[in-house]
Write a protein that holds these residues in place. Structure first.
Motif, PDB file in Angstrom:
ATOM      1  N   TYR A 100       6.797   1.626   1.166  1.00  9.12           N
ATOM      2  CA  TYR A 100       5.692   0.784   0.688  1.00  9.12           C
ATOM      3  C   TYR A 100       6.224  -0.391  -0.132  1.00  9.12           C
ATOM      4  O   TYR A 100       5.731  -1.523  -0.011  1.00  9.12           O
ATOM      5  CB  TYR A 100       4.733   1.629  -0.145  1.00  9.12           C
ATOM      6  CG  TYR A 100       3.471   0.907  -0.546  1.00  9.12           C
ATOM      7  CD1 TYR A 100       2.436   0.725   0.361  1.00  9.12           C
ATOM      8  CD2 TYR A 100       3.309   0.413  -1.839  1.00  9.12           C
ATOM      9  CE1 TYR A 100       1.272   0.066  -0.003  1.00  9.12           C
ATOM     10  CE2 TYR A 100       2.147  -0.252  -2.205  1.00  9.12           C
ATOM     11  CZ  TYR A 100       1.137  -0.419  -1.286  1.00  9.12           C
ATOM     12  OH  TYR A 100      -0.013  -1.076  -1.647  1.00  9.12           O
ATOM     13  N   GLU A 104       5.713  -4.471   0.436  1.00  9.17           N
ATOM     14  CA  GLU A 104       5.308  -5.421  -0.595  1.00  9.17           C
ATOM     15  C   GLU A 104       6.326  -6.551  -0.718  1.00  9.17           C
ATOM     16  O   GLU A 104       5.956  -7.716  -0.909  1.00  9.17           O
ATOM     17  CB  GLU A 104       5.163  -4.696  -1.931  1.00  9.17           C
ATOM     18  CG  GLU A 104       3.963  -3.765  -2.000  1.00  9.17           C
ATOM     19  CD  GLU A 104       3.807  -3.106  -3.349  1.00  9.17           C
ATOM     20  OE1 GLU A 104       2.660  -2.954  -3.810  1.00  9.17           O
ATOM     21  OE2 GLU A 104       4.845  -2.732  -3.956  1.00  9.17           O
ATOM     22  N   ILE A 132      -5.312   7.171   0.442  1.00  6.95           N
ATOM     23  CA  ILE A 132      -5.931   6.013  -0.213  1.00  6.95           C
ATOM     24  C   ILE A 132      -5.037   4.789  -0.076  1.00  6.95           C
ATOM     25  O   ILE A 132      -5.502   3.682   0.238  1.00  6.95           O
ATOM     26  CB  ILE A 132      -6.199   6.301  -1.704  1.00  6.95           C
ATOM     27  CG1 ILE A 132      -7.134   7.506  -1.856  1.00  6.95           C
ATOM     28  CG2 ILE A 132      -6.790   5.067  -2.377  1.00  6.95           C
ATOM     29  CD1 ILE A 132      -8.475   7.339  -1.185  1.00  6.95           C
ATOM     30  N   ARG A 133      -3.747   4.990  -0.256  1.00  2.00           N
ATOM     31  CA  ARG A 133      -2.823   3.868  -0.127  1.00  2.00           C
ATOM     32  C   ARG A 133      -2.756   3.400   1.338  1.00  2.00           C
ATOM     33  O   ARG A 133      -2.602   2.210   1.610  1.00  2.00           O
ATOM     34  CB  ARG A 133      -1.438   4.265  -0.625  1.00  2.00           C
ATOM     35  CG  ARG A 133      -0.592   3.082  -1.098  1.00  2.00           C
ATOM     36  CD  ARG A 133       0.742   3.571  -1.666  1.00  2.00           C
ATOM     37  NE  ARG A 133       0.567   4.324  -2.869  1.00  2.00           N
ATOM     38  CZ  ARG A 133       0.670   3.808  -4.084  1.00  2.00           C
ATOM     39  NH1 ARG A 133       0.915   2.523  -4.239  1.00  2.00           N
ATOM     40  NH2 ARG A 133       0.527   4.581  -5.149  1.00  2.00           N
ATOM     41  N   LYS A 136      -5.503   1.177   1.955  1.00  2.00           N
ATOM     42  CA  LYS A 136      -5.203  -0.117   1.334  1.00  2.00           C
ATOM     43  C   LYS A 136      -4.342  -0.960   2.277  1.00  2.00           C
ATOM     44  O   LYS A 136      -4.519  -2.188   2.367  1.00  2.00           O
ATOM     45  CB  LYS A 136      -4.474   0.103   0.006  1.00  2.00           C
ATOM     46  CG  LYS A 136      -4.157  -1.180  -0.748  1.00  2.00           C
ATOM     47  CD  LYS A 136      -3.449  -0.883  -2.067  1.00  2.00           C
ATOM     48  CE  LYS A 136      -3.069  -2.181  -2.784  1.00  2.00           C
ATOM     49  NZ  LYS A 136      -2.344  -1.904  -4.068  1.00  2.00           N
ATOM     50  N   LYS A 139      -6.404  -2.550   4.789  1.00  2.00           N
ATOM     51  CA  LYS A 139      -7.042  -3.724   4.209  1.00  2.00           C
ATOM     52  C   LYS A 139      -6.077  -4.912   4.221  1.00  2.00           C
ATOM     53  O   LYS A 139      -6.475  -6.051   4.481  1.00  2.00           O
ATOM     54  CB  LYS A 139      -7.501  -3.428   2.783  1.00  2.00           C
ATOM     55  CG  LYS A 139      -8.270  -4.566   2.130  1.00  2.00           C
ATOM     56  CD  LYS A 139      -8.742  -4.205   0.724  1.00  2.00           C
ATOM     57  CE  LYS A 139      -9.482  -5.358   0.083  1.00  2.00           C
ATOM     58  NZ  LYS A 139      -9.915  -5.039  -1.306  1.00  2.00           N
ATOM     59  N   MET A 140      -4.796  -4.642   3.954  1.00  2.00           N
ATOM     60  CA  MET A 140      -3.779  -5.700   4.013  1.00  2.00           C
ATOM     61  C   MET A 140      -3.732  -6.316   5.413  1.00  2.00           C
ATOM     62  O   MET A 140      -3.613  -7.533   5.564  1.00  2.00           O
ATOM     63  CB  MET A 140      -2.392  -5.142   3.681  1.00  2.00           C
ATOM     64  CG  MET A 140      -2.156  -4.774   2.245  1.00  2.00           C
ATOM     65  SD  MET A 140      -0.438  -4.184   2.043  1.00  2.00           S
ATOM     66  CE  MET A 140      -0.490  -3.601   0.351  1.00  2.00           C
ATOM     67  N   GLU A 143      -6.536  -8.649   5.814  1.00  2.00           N
ATOM     68  CA  GLU A 143      -6.301  -9.882   5.060  1.00  2.00           C
ATOM     69  C   GLU A 143      -5.293 -10.796   5.752  1.00  2.00           C
ATOM     70  O   GLU A 143      -5.262 -12.001   5.487  1.00  2.00           O
ATOM     71  CB  GLU A 143      -5.806  -9.534   3.655  1.00  2.00           C
ATOM     72  CG  GLU A 143      -6.880  -8.873   2.782  1.00  2.00           C
ATOM     73  CD  GLU A 143      -6.315  -8.292   1.492  1.00  2.00           C
ATOM     74  OE1 GLU A 143      -5.066  -8.243   1.362  1.00  2.00           O
ATOM     75  OE2 GLU A 143      -7.116  -7.885   0.619  1.00  2.00           O
TER      76      GLU A 143
END
Length: 242
Positions: A100, A104, A132-133, A136, A139-140, A143
């Motif tokens: 992860y 990033e 949950i991650r 996320k 969602k990235m 985006e």
């Protein structure tokens, strides 16, 4: 000459050395030879060797990190291919945190992870219990939809993780999104979600989802597994009805 060394990094190994050890030792030799400076190609080959190592997966991650440190010392910037191989290496070792963090780093460096890299991250996170991650990360992807979009594998990873975590309602939402984007969900994704509803004592929701399956072309009577589930769910509805 550099390409020849890169090829050697990916192929050369002795009985006493792992491919990763060989890769790093060859990089060190290239650094010592002033006529052969390691470049992005040679570092890519080294980190790919770490990612493809089948044994000592934790050792592979350490070797990958050593290669990254060497790149940093030489001011060689990692590209998407190198990051992708490093993330794969971490996933195989069960190091979701490091995988992860690498993602990033890619985004911070304005690099563009492809769908395969995102899927590898999702597998690492869901295997590590980090649902949950993982959501996320989905969602990235949304985006960054200008250059990457979820594929069938992406949705399958998330749906199976949601089902495993007893969240069939959320799994059904993803099924709907998948279908609206032109990807007809496979039977196993529907049946896993229906079964999750069944285990949650929500036979009504299970039947409604099976109705959706029928609407998009799945025939219960032609698919034995669906026929069996349908009969089970109907029986459960009758049992729970007052």
């Amino acid at each position: 000459a550099i390409s020849a060394c890169a090829k050697a990094i990916s192929l050369d190994s002795s009985d006493k050395e792992t491919p990763m050890d060989t890769a790093l030792s060859l990089l060190e030799r290239m650094k010592d030879d002033k006529s052969l400076e390691p470049n992005i190609v040679s570092y890519n080959a080294a980190i790919k060797a770490c990612a493809e190592g089948l044994n000592l997966v934790s050792e592979n991650v350490l070797r990958m990190e050593e290669a990254f440190a060497m790149m940093s010392a030489e001011d060689v910037a990692a590209n998407e291919i190198i990051y992708g191989a490093a993330i794969s290496c971490c996933r195989k070792a069960g190091e979701w945190e490091k995988a992860y963090k690498l993602l990033e780093g890619m985004l911070k460096d304005n690099l563009r992870p492809n769908v395969a890299t995102f899927n590898t991250i999702l597998i690492a996170l869901t295997e590590g219990g980090e649902l949950i991650r993982a959501l996320k990360v989905m969602k990235m992807m949304k985006e960054n939809s200008a250059y990457v979009n979820p594929n069938r594998t992406t949705y399958s990873i998330i749906i199976n993780a949601l089902v495993a975590n007893k969240r069939p309602e959320d799994a059904e939402i993803i099924l709907d999104i998948m279908y609206r984007r032109g990807l007809k969900p496979d039977v196993d994704l529907f049946t896993a979600t229906v079964t999750a509803y069944e285990k949650n004592n929500q036979p009504g929701r299970a039947l409604k989802l099976m109705e959706k399956m029928s609407e998009i072309g799945y025939n219960f009577y032609e698919i034995k597994v669906l026929d069996n589930i349908f009969k089970r769910v109907v029986k459960l509805v009758n049992t729970l009805s007052p």
